[in-house]
Design an enzyme around this catalytic site. Sequence first.
Site, PDB file in Angstrom:
ATOM      1  N   ARG A  51      -3.706  -0.321  -5.814  1.00 52.05           N
ATOM      2  CA  ARG A  51      -3.948   0.970  -5.154  1.00 52.05           C
ATOM      3  C   ARG A  51      -3.960   2.113  -6.166  1.00 52.05           C
ATOM      4  O   ARG A  51      -4.744   3.045  -6.052  1.00 52.05           O
ATOM      5  CB  ARG A  51      -2.842   1.249  -4.130  1.00 52.05           C
ATOM      6  CG  ARG A  51      -2.776   0.245  -2.989  1.00 52.05           C
ATOM      7  CD  ARG A  51      -3.577   0.776  -1.803  1.00 52.05           C
ATOM      8  NE  ARG A  51      -3.482  -0.079  -0.650  1.00 52.05           N
ATOM      9  CZ  ARG A  51      -2.668   0.141   0.374  1.00 52.05           C
ATOM     10  NH1 ARG A  51      -1.873   1.189   0.364  1.00 52.05           N
ATOM     11  NH2 ARG A  51      -2.661  -0.670   1.403  1.00 52.05           N
ATOM     12  N   ASP A 160       2.397  16.812   7.330  1.00 53.47           N
ATOM     13  CA  ASP A 160       2.267  15.549   6.599  1.00 53.47           C
ATOM     14  C   ASP A 160       2.493  15.828   5.116  1.00 53.47           C
ATOM     15  O   ASP A 160       2.416  16.972   4.658  1.00 53.47           O
ATOM     16  CB  ASP A 160       0.885  14.916   6.814  1.00 53.47           C
ATOM     17  CG  ASP A 160       0.875  13.422   6.551  1.00 53.47           C
ATOM     18  OD1 ASP A 160       0.913  12.645   7.518  1.00 53.47           O
ATOM     19  OD2 ASP A 160       0.848  13.016   5.363  1.00 53.47           O
TER      20      ASP A 160
END
Length: 291
Positions: A51, A160
Amino acid sequence: MTTAALTESNVATGVSGPLLADAEFKFLRDFVYQHCGIALGEQKHQLVQGRLQRRLRALGLKEFGSYCQLLRTDPEGELGELASAISTNVTSFFREMHHYDLLVSELLPRWLEEKKHNGRLRIWSAGCSTGEEPYALAMVLAEALERTGSSVDARILATDLSPQALEQARAGLYALERMDGVSDERRRKWFLRGEGRYEGYACVHPRLRELVTIQPLNLLHDWPMRGPFDAIFCRNVVIYFDKPTKQRLFERYAGLLEQGGYLFLGHSESMYGLSDSFELVGRTVYRKCTR
Ligand SMILES: C[S@@+](CC[C@H](N)C(=O)[O-])C[C@H]1O[C@@H](n2cnc3c(N)ncnc32)[C@H](O)[C@@H]1O
């Protein structure tokens, strides 16, 4: 490790891009746990490497050592990108529909009635990702306000950690193919259909946007808001957190909720054995105990 060794082991593992050494993985694990509450197991080494290789490429970095150095020098600046790379932002409109059903059939009518004389109604979408959750909440809230003719001061806070997710939430622009959960009636009422270069997209109606405030917030850091909230949606977020982090978070939620306020968790999350401040009142729905 030498460059030659790196190249050889890349060939051996079929991995292209820099390799993540054990010490670097340990640094990243500790960093992510300390700053985001995300507990990564040993078995996530390959996943993290894969990732983050994309992130290294985007930053023009050749090796993980440089990335670790970047985190040491500017931990806050890179935190959101790191968290986005290793966790998931997957979300959808009206995900876990039973929570919205409870709001529509029971909670919103009750709150609007109780608060009709100068009351305020506050809902927090904590870990809102790209915005589908807070906008779905805004749809049911706006419809309840309309139905009852209520003038209650009602708002949704959406927060967030991930800067990319928040950018999308602020844009409020969604591919039609990602809007399966939104009925045709709601699409017509709450979205503007894109044209020209926005063909195939729908944009959130300004009347919905007015109800939603979008802010960056790391749930592990200090919170600027004082509450109280009537409901907190923290769904599919604590799945990455270990037990002590969840316990602390749930106690902080209890502190910000009204007496009898509601906490909604995701389908695979539970408060079992983690907090005495809440009672289970529905499928992954918890109510703050009145003491
Ligand atoms: C899978 S999404 C859930 C979105 C939405 N709540 C839902 O259920 O569809 C998880 C979100 O949690 C956010 N997140 C993870 N750790 C966080 C933290 N420490 N503070 C704030 N947000 C965090 C991630 O950035 C991600 O957008």
